[in-house]
Write a protein that holds these residues in place. Structure first.
Motif, PDB file in Angstrom:
ATOM      1  N   UNK A 170       0.834  -1.207   0.000  1.00  0.00           N
ATOM      2  CA  UNK A 170       0.000   0.000   0.000  1.00  0.00           C
ATOM      3  C   UNK A 170       0.870   1.259   0.000  1.00  0.00           C
ATOM      4  N   UNK A 171       1.978   1.225   0.747  1.00  0.00           N
ATOM      5  CA  UNK A 171       2.895   2.368   0.774  1.00  0.00           C
ATOM      6  C   UNK A 171       3.535   2.584  -0.594  1.00  0.00           C
ATOM      7  N   UNK A 172       3.908   1.494  -1.257  1.00  0.00           N
ATOM      8  CA  UNK A 172       4.505   1.601  -2.592  1.00  0.00           C
ATOM      9  C   UNK A 172       3.517   2.231  -3.576  1.00  0.00           C
ATOM     10  N   UNK A 173       2.249   1.830  -3.493  1.00  0.00           N
ATOM     11  CA  UNK A 173       1.240   2.364  -4.396  1.00  0.00           C
ATOM     12  C   UNK A 173       0.883   3.806  -4.053  1.00  0.00           C
ATOM     13  N   UNK A 174       1.043   4.186  -2.794  1.00  0.00           N
ATOM     14  CA  UNK A 174       0.813   5.581  -2.424  1.00  0.00           C
ATOM     15  C   UNK A 174       1.897   6.471  -3.006  1.00  0.00           C
ATOM     16  N   UNK A 175       3.132   5.994  -2.995  1.00  0.00           N
ATOM     17  CA  UNK A 175       4.244   6.772  -3.541  1.00  0.00           C
ATOM     18  C   UNK A 175       4.235   6.772  -5.062  1.00  0.00           C
ATOM     19  N   UNK A 176       3.911   5.629  -5.680  1.00  0.00           N
ATOM     20  CA  UNK A 176       3.912   5.474  -7.134  1.00  0.00           C
ATOM     21  C   UNK A 176       2.603   4.808  -7.556  1.00  0.00           C
ATOM     22  N   UNK A 177       1.527   5.566  -7.706  1.00  0.00           N
ATOM     23  CA  UNK A 177       0.201   4.983  -7.955  1.00  0.00           C
ATOM     24  C   UNK A 177       0.116   4.076  -9.181  1.00  0.00           C
ATOM     25  N   UNK A 178       0.953   4.309 -10.198  1.00  0.00           N
ATOM     26  CA  UNK A 178       0.887   3.512 -11.428  1.00  0.00           C
ATOM     27  C   UNK A 178       1.959   2.418 -11.480  1.00  0.00           C
ATOM     28  N   UNK A 179       2.624   2.164 -10.359  1.00  0.00           N
ATOM     29  CA  UNK A 179       3.748   1.221 -10.383  1.00  0.00           C
ATOM     30  C   UNK A 179       3.286  -0.234 -10.423  1.00  0.00           C
ATOM     31  N   UNK A 180       4.213  -1.092 -10.805  1.00  0.00           N
ATOM     32  CA  UNK A 180       4.031  -2.541 -10.672  1.00  0.00           C
ATOM     33  C   UNK A 180       4.742  -2.961  -9.396  1.00  0.00           C
ATOM     34  N   UNK A 181       4.009  -3.495  -8.437  1.00  0.00           N
ATOM     35  CA  UNK A 181       4.612  -3.898  -7.168  1.00  0.00           C
ATOM     36  C   UNK A 181       5.117  -5.337  -7.255  1.00  0.00           C
ATOM     37  N   UNK A 182       6.272  -5.579  -6.648  1.00  0.00           N
ATOM     38  CA  UNK A 182       6.916  -6.892  -6.693  1.00  0.00           C
ATOM     39  C   UNK A 182       7.162  -7.371  -5.258  1.00  0.00           C
ATOM     40  N   UNK A 183       6.463  -8.413  -4.791  1.00  0.00           N
ATOM     41  CA  UNK A 183       6.650  -8.890  -3.423  1.00  0.00           C
ATOM     42  C   UNK A 183       7.967  -9.628  -3.246  1.00  0.00           C
ATOM     43  N   UNK A 184       8.554  -9.508  -2.059  1.00  0.00           N
ATOM     44  CA  UNK A 184       9.807 -10.191  -1.723  1.00  0.00           C
ATOM     45  C   UNK A 184       9.653 -10.885  -0.366  1.00  0.00           C
ATOM     46  N   UNK A 185      10.317 -12.013  -0.201  1.00  0.00           N
ATOM     47  CA  UNK A 185      10.212 -12.771   1.046  1.00  0.00           C
ATOM     48  C   UNK A 185      10.744 -11.997   2.239  1.00  0.00           C
ATOM     49  N   UNK A 186      11.939 -11.443   2.107  1.00  0.00           N
ATOM     50  CA  UNK A 186      12.630 -10.792   3.214  1.00  0.00           C
ATOM     51  C   UNK A 186      13.019  -9.361   2.822  1.00  0.00           C
ATOM     52  N   UNK A 187      13.316  -8.538   3.834  1.00  0.00           N
ATOM     53  CA  UNK A 187      13.769  -7.175   3.562  1.00  0.00           C
ATOM     54  C   UNK A 187      14.998  -7.176   2.659  1.00  0.00           C
ATOM     55  N   UNK A 188      15.943  -8.061   2.948  1.00  0.00           N
ATOM     56  CA  UNK A 188      17.189  -8.076   2.180  1.00  0.00           C
ATOM     57  C   UNK A 188      16.954  -8.442   0.721  1.00  0.00           C
TER      58      UNK A 188
END
Length: 387
Positions: A127-145
């Protein structure tokens, strides 16, 4: 005698307000990073531009040629022996989070910004990623690193990672990772976190016997969960808890997660805004490979990290270099040095004393294009210790 040294990452950090209106304020972040040598050099990086321009930015042609994408794999059903309910959504259509073992790449036309986040679809980080870049493609990752590595390997353009929560405090893992990876802070976004109690369709909250979620989310909903008398079980993230409940088909198990997670996994919202404190805000950093150049045209924010020589009043003296130039400090954080946590400060005949050696992270409101900030950091080098 130990060399006096800094190490650096630098970048322009736009700030997105916490409200739904998405009020925006630009910032600058300078990150101090170890050089490949034992000693460090002062370096500064950055790019100019306002927030609206940053959010609309697409990769250049040169970036398009070098930027691979990620072949997202289908989500594996952990309970494939169970018959899925008709009311549940097909989770096989969701992207599987990237991990350190499956960071693969393929061609990408660079038509949109790709942003990595930690967790699975429906996470607050998404949700934070989409707030910063509303048209972005979000990519999930297992860990922070994994999110850090995805940016470094050109699998994504940016990463959005939590750094601080108004109730839970700092996310120390990401502070540590900032020193391990050569990325720049290029943005900041604040997100209001509203926890929901989720369950399978047809289930009432009084029927729940246990509730799953991230440990911080469970702690933030202590009053509500105590009244329900449920057993609380910790999992890696909030959206992962919702995913588990939907996949398992357990009618006595609920999850604390976002309203978006309920929609994605076909769960019902049994209760909304169940956190004890309504003012629950998480601050996220936006990381990229390239920095943004600072300017003095608008407000900026700078972040530095350093360690200090031992001695009376040394912390006071270090902070005074900002106060005497009327530079406002907005954040002070300390972390023990992980590789060399102890420092010998007394090698006399009577014995030696060992103290924890700390890294100090400081955010202040000034641009590195401002002579006050430049002079302050020059003055600070008198007190810093090598690391």
């Amino acid at each position: 005698m130990a060399s006096k040294a800094f190490a650096v990452w630098g970048s322009y950090v736009p700030h997105v307000g916490r409200g739904d209106s998405g009020s925006r304020r630009p910032w600058f972040a300078l990150n101090w990073k170890r050089d490949t040598e034992r000693s460090c050099k002062l370096r500064c990086f950055g790019v100019s531009g306002d927030l609206s321009a940053l959010l609309a930015t697409e990769p250049t042609e040169e970036e398009n040629r070098a930027l691979p994408t990620v072949e997202l794999q289908r989500l594996i059903d952990q309970y494939e022996n169970n018959e899925p309910r008709r009311s549940q959504k097909d989770m096989n259509s969701l992207p599987r989070p990237l991990s350190g073992t499956n960071l693969s790449s393929s061609a990408n036309d660079g038509s949109e910004v790709r942003v990595a986040y930690q967790g699975v679809p429906g996470a607050y980080s998404q949700a934070a990623a989409l707030k910063a870049y509303p048209q972005c493609e979000t990519v999930p990752c297992d860990q922070f690193e994994d999110a850090f590595k995805a940016v470094e390997l050109w699998l994504v353009d940016k990463a959005v990672l939590p750094i601080e929560n108004s109730l839970g405090g700092s996310i120390h893992r990401n502070y540590d990772l900032l020193l391990c990876h050569r990325l720049h802070i290029v943005g900041e976004v604040q997100l209001a976190v509203n926890h929901c109690l989720l369950g399978l369709p047809g289930v009432r909250k009084e029927e729940l016997k246990r509730v799953l979620s991230h440990p911080q989310a469970l702690a933030q909903c202590e009053n509500t969960l105590s009244k329900l008398g449920v057993v609380r079980e910790s999992v890696d993230d909030t959206a992962g808890a919702a995913q588990f409940v939907a996949a398992s088909g357990l009618t006595d198990t609920g999850a604390v997660a976002s309203a978006q997670a309920a929609e994605i996994y076909g769960l019902n919202k049994l209760a909304e805004k169940i956190q004890d404190d309504p003012q629950n805000i998480t601050r996220f950093l936006i990381l990229a490979r390239e920095p943004i150049i600072p300017s003095t045209v608008r407000p900026f924010k700078t972040s530095i990290v350093f360690t200090l020589e031992e001695g009376p009043g040394v912390i006071f003296k270090a902070l005074a270099v900002f106060a005497m130039r009327e530079i406002n400090l907005t954040k002070i954080e300390s972390r023990p040095q992980r590789k060399q946590p102890l420092r010998v400060v007394d090698d006399s005949n009577t014995g030696s004393a060992k103290y924890f050696d700390y890294l100090f992270y400081i955010d202040f409101e000034a641009s590195m294009a401002d002579h006050r900030a430049q002079n302050a950091l020059g003055n600070l080098q008198v007190f810093v210790y090598h690391f």
